[in-house]
Design a protein around this motif. Structure first.
Motif, PDB file in Angstrom:
ATOM      1  N   UNK A   1      40.010  37.962  44.401  1.00 52.38           N
ATOM      2  CA  UNK A   1      39.100  37.882  43.262  1.00 52.38           C
ATOM      3  C   UNK A   1      37.642  37.734  43.693  1.00 52.38           C
ATOM      4  N   UNK A   2      37.366  37.793  45.000  1.00 53.98           N
ATOM      5  CA  UNK A   2      35.964  37.749  45.439  1.00 53.98           C
ATOM      6  C   UNK A   2      35.196  38.996  45.005  1.00 53.98           C
ATOM      7  N   UNK A   3      35.738  40.212  45.144  1.00 55.99           N
ATOM      8  CA  UNK A   3      35.020  41.389  44.642  1.00 55.99           C
ATOM      9  C   UNK A   3      34.783  41.283  43.127  1.00 55.99           C
ATOM     10  N   UNK A   4      33.694  41.879  42.676  1.00 53.28           N
ATOM     11  CA  UNK A   4      33.342  41.807  41.264  1.00 53.28           C
ATOM     12  C   UNK A   4      34.417  42.443  40.383  1.00 53.28           C
ATOM     13  N   UNK A   5      34.684  41.803  39.233  1.00 52.27           N
ATOM     14  CA  UNK A   5      35.488  42.432  38.196  1.00 52.27           C
ATOM     15  C   UNK A   5      36.986  42.278  38.318  1.00 52.27           C
ATOM     16  N   UNK A   6      37.475  41.359  39.156  1.00 54.51           N
ATOM     17  CA  UNK A   6      38.916  41.172  39.296  1.00 54.51           C
ATOM     18  C   UNK A   6      39.321  39.759  38.884  1.00 54.51           C
ATOM     19  N   UNK A   7      40.492  39.640  38.291  1.00 58.70           N
ATOM     20  CA  UNK A   7      41.113  38.348  38.060  1.00 58.70           C
ATOM     21  C   UNK A   7      42.581  38.447  38.460  1.00 58.70           C
ATOM     22  N   UNK A   8      43.178  37.300  38.725  1.00 54.24           N
ATOM     23  CA  UNK A   8      44.571  37.281  39.160  1.00 54.24           C
ATOM     24  C   UNK A   8      45.226  36.019  38.645  1.00 54.24           C
ATOM     25  N   UNK A   9      46.545  36.034  38.573  1.00 53.10           N
ATOM     26  CA  UNK A   9      47.266  34.868  38.100  1.00 53.10           C
ATOM     27  C   UNK A   9      48.743  34.968  38.399  1.00 53.10           C
ATOM     28  N   UNK A  10      49.465  33.915  38.054  1.00 50.28           N
ATOM     29  CA  UNK A  10      50.892  33.908  38.281  1.00 50.28           C
ATOM     30  C   UNK A  10      51.557  32.761  37.558  1.00 50.28           C
ATOM     31  N   UNK A  11      52.877  32.879  37.403  1.00 47.02           N
ATOM     32  CA  UNK A  11      53.634  31.868  36.662  1.00 47.02           C
ATOM     33  C   UNK A  11      55.091  31.883  37.112  1.00 47.02           C
TER      34      UNK A  11
ATOM     35  N   UNK B   1      53.272  35.996  28.136  1.00 48.92           N
ATOM     36  CA  UNK B   1      52.555  34.727  28.290  1.00 48.92           C
ATOM     37  C   UNK B   1      51.567  34.715  29.453  1.00 48.92           C
ATOM     38  N   UNK B   2      51.750  35.603  30.414  1.00 46.10           N
ATOM     39  CA  UNK B   2      51.095  35.440  31.706  1.00 46.10           C
ATOM     40  C   UNK B   2      49.569  35.565  31.665  1.00 46.10           C
ATOM     41  N   UNK B   3      49.037  36.240  30.662  1.00 47.58           N
ATOM     42  CA  UNK B   3      47.584  36.380  30.580  1.00 47.58           C
ATOM     43  C   UNK B   3      46.895  35.166  29.966  1.00 47.58           C
ATOM     44  N   UNK B   4      47.685  34.167  29.578  1.00 51.57           N
ATOM     45  CA  UNK B   4      47.087  32.944  29.071  1.00 51.57           C
ATOM     46  C   UNK B   4      46.257  32.277  30.166  1.00 51.57           C
ATOM     47  N   UNK B   5      45.189  31.613  29.762  1.00 53.15           N
ATOM     48  CA  UNK B   5      44.223  31.058  30.709  1.00 53.15           C
ATOM     49  C   UNK B   5      44.867  30.094  31.703  1.00 53.15           C
ATOM     50  N   UNK B   6      45.888  29.385  31.288  1.00 55.69           N
ATOM     51  CA  UNK B   6      46.491  28.378  32.173  1.00 55.69           C
ATOM     52  C   UNK B   6      47.132  28.996  33.410  1.00 55.69           C
ATOM     53  N   UNK B   7      47.462  30.305  33.346  1.00 53.96           N
ATOM     54  CA  UNK B   7      48.104  30.965  34.479  1.00 53.96           C
ATOM     55  C   UNK B   7      47.124  31.767  35.322  1.00 53.96           C
ATOM     56  N   UNK B   8      45.853  31.845  34.881  1.00 54.01           N
ATOM     57  CA  UNK B   8      44.861  32.651  35.609  1.00 54.01           C
ATOM     58  C   UNK B   8      44.310  31.857  36.785  1.00 54.01           C
ATOM     59  N   UNK B   9      44.777  32.207  37.967  1.00 52.70           N
ATOM     60  CA  UNK B   9      44.384  31.506  39.179  1.00 52.70           C
ATOM     61  C   UNK B   9      44.864  32.331  40.356  1.00 52.70           C
TER      62      UNK B   9
END
Length: 409
Positions: free
Chosen positions: A19-29, A141-149
């Motif tokens: 997620x260091x490059x501009x415009x990316x997000x990642x997450x998991x659950x 559910x995975x796009x919920x903020x609590x899983x964005x990391x």
């Protein structure tokens, strides 16, 4: 940062990742494929990204690889990657394809993007159908903020790994700051062509697709394809590179004056991930590097390096801190490369153990002490030319057998 013109001006970013490059997000659950650990992860770009991939050479390619390759072929773009661990969705027939397509469609619907812009991949046990009810619930559910990391993503892709693997670098092209980030999983079933793993690389560079694929293939040949753990290649493995162009540099091609800067950055990320995979080999206690110099061609140097690093006898000797140079010489001899035995020199770290067709004089206890280190280097001089190659692997231990004897239990 000044305009990057050499490898020395590529900076490794501490704690950087995808997620260091501009415009990316990642997450998991945790969606329920595994008993407790995270098992569903994603990477999403703000905009469609140019994408390039390399894939396992195993004839039994898993369903998600088939779906992803067909999707990418439509316009060489991807905007999102969805990954599950714990189940490979391999050797699952038509139902496996249908499940991979359902994962793709479900995540595309949540993002509001075309289905072919979602790449899907799976890792885990072969021959079992995915628990689609759990995965579909997770996708909603995975796009919920609590899983964005990004840490969640790194954990969600693991199987027998003992640690996450990541790196990010930055440099300047056309006066614009460009970043490349990478995350990988891999611990067992690791062998060249391609080294068995999942690798995900993101960049905000603006780059032509054909040249991105060219760079990835070239870099893969000297990094991911030069590691081994156990001589096995799996059914699911791939490396994907996404480039979303948000750095707004002039489009990179092989003719761009700073092309080599980008390629070196990609190589730094790939080599770092490859070495981390080799070091995290199942049950491993050491990272082993084999440097081959003086070959008559690059292919010959690579073949000798792969032969040595793939030898179970070499790997067990290193685990046992046994300076058994005969195993190294034997692996050179069956590499398929026509070498001159009396011209070869073999060193274990700083100690020459074989030269001119004969064993060298060395103090065995000193070499044994060196082999107790966590990082061990073997150096082979062939004295036939000017080409060199490096391969990486690990020692082979009792724990490797324990881990794989109980993998499904």
């Amino acid at each position: 940062m000044a305009q990057a013109t050499s490898l020395n001006e590529i900076v490794v970013i501490e704690d950087g990742s995808i997620t260091l490059p501009q415009g990316y997000k990642a997450g998991g659950m945790h969606c329920g494929i595994k008993r407790k650990r995270l098992d569903l992860g994603y990477i999403v770009s703000e905009v469609p990204a140019t994408v390039a991939g390399v894939y396992t050479t195993n004839i039994f390619q898993a369903a998600p690889l088939v779906v992803t390759q067909e999707s990418i072929a439509k316009e060489n773009k991807t905007q999102a990657i969805l990954v599950n661990s714990g189940n490979a969705n391999a050797c699952t027939g038509e139902q496996g394809i249908a499940d991979a397509l359902a994962m793709q469609k479900g995540f595309a619907n949540e993002l509001g993007i075309p289905e072919h812009l979602v790449a899907v991949t799976s890792t885990g046990v072969i021959g079992e159908l995915l628990p689609m009810d759990k995965i579909e619930t997770g996708i909603k559910q995975i796009l919920q903020k609590e899983y964005e990391n990004e840490e969640n993503f790194k954990q969600a892709i693991l199987t027998t790994d003992t640690c996450t693997k990541e790196i990010a670098v930055q440099f300047t092209i056309d006066g614009k700051k460009v970043s490349i980030g990478g995350t990988a999983k891999g611990s067992g079933m690791i062998h060249p062509n391609m080294a068995t793993m999942l690798g995900f690389v993101t960049t905000d560079a603006h780059i032509n697709h054909d040249d991105l694929l060219f760079a990835l293939r070239e870099v893969t040949n000297t990094t991911f394809n030069m590691i081994t753990v156990d001589g096995d290649t799996s059914t699911n493995d791939m490396v994907l590179v996404m480039a979303n162009g948000l750095a707004e540099n002039n489009q990179l091609t092989k003719e761009h004056p700073e092309w080599d800067v980008f390629k070196q950055g990609l190589k730094m990320v790939s080599e770092s991930l490859a070495k981390k995979i080799a070091r995290d080999g199942e049950g491993a206690t050491k990272l082993v590097e084999v440097q081959v110099d003086g070959a008559f061609s690059l292919e010959a140097a690579r073949a000798v390096g792969k032969s040595i690093i793939s030898s179970n006898l070499v790997k067990t000797a290193i685990y046992g801190t046994d300076p058994n140079w005969g195993r190294i010489v034997t692996a050179i001899g069956y590499s398929g490369v026509p070498v001159k035995p009396n011209a070869i020199k073999v060193s274990i770290g700083p100690f020459t153990v074989f030269e001119n067709g004969l064993p060298s004089q060395f103090i065995e206890e000193e070499v044994k002490e060196y082999l107790e280190l966590e990082n061990v280097k073997l150096i082979v001089e062939l004295d036939q030319g000017d080409f060199s190659a490096t391969a990486w692997g690990c020692d082979l231990t009792y724990d490797y057998v324990k881990i794989n004897a109980s993998y499904r239990t």
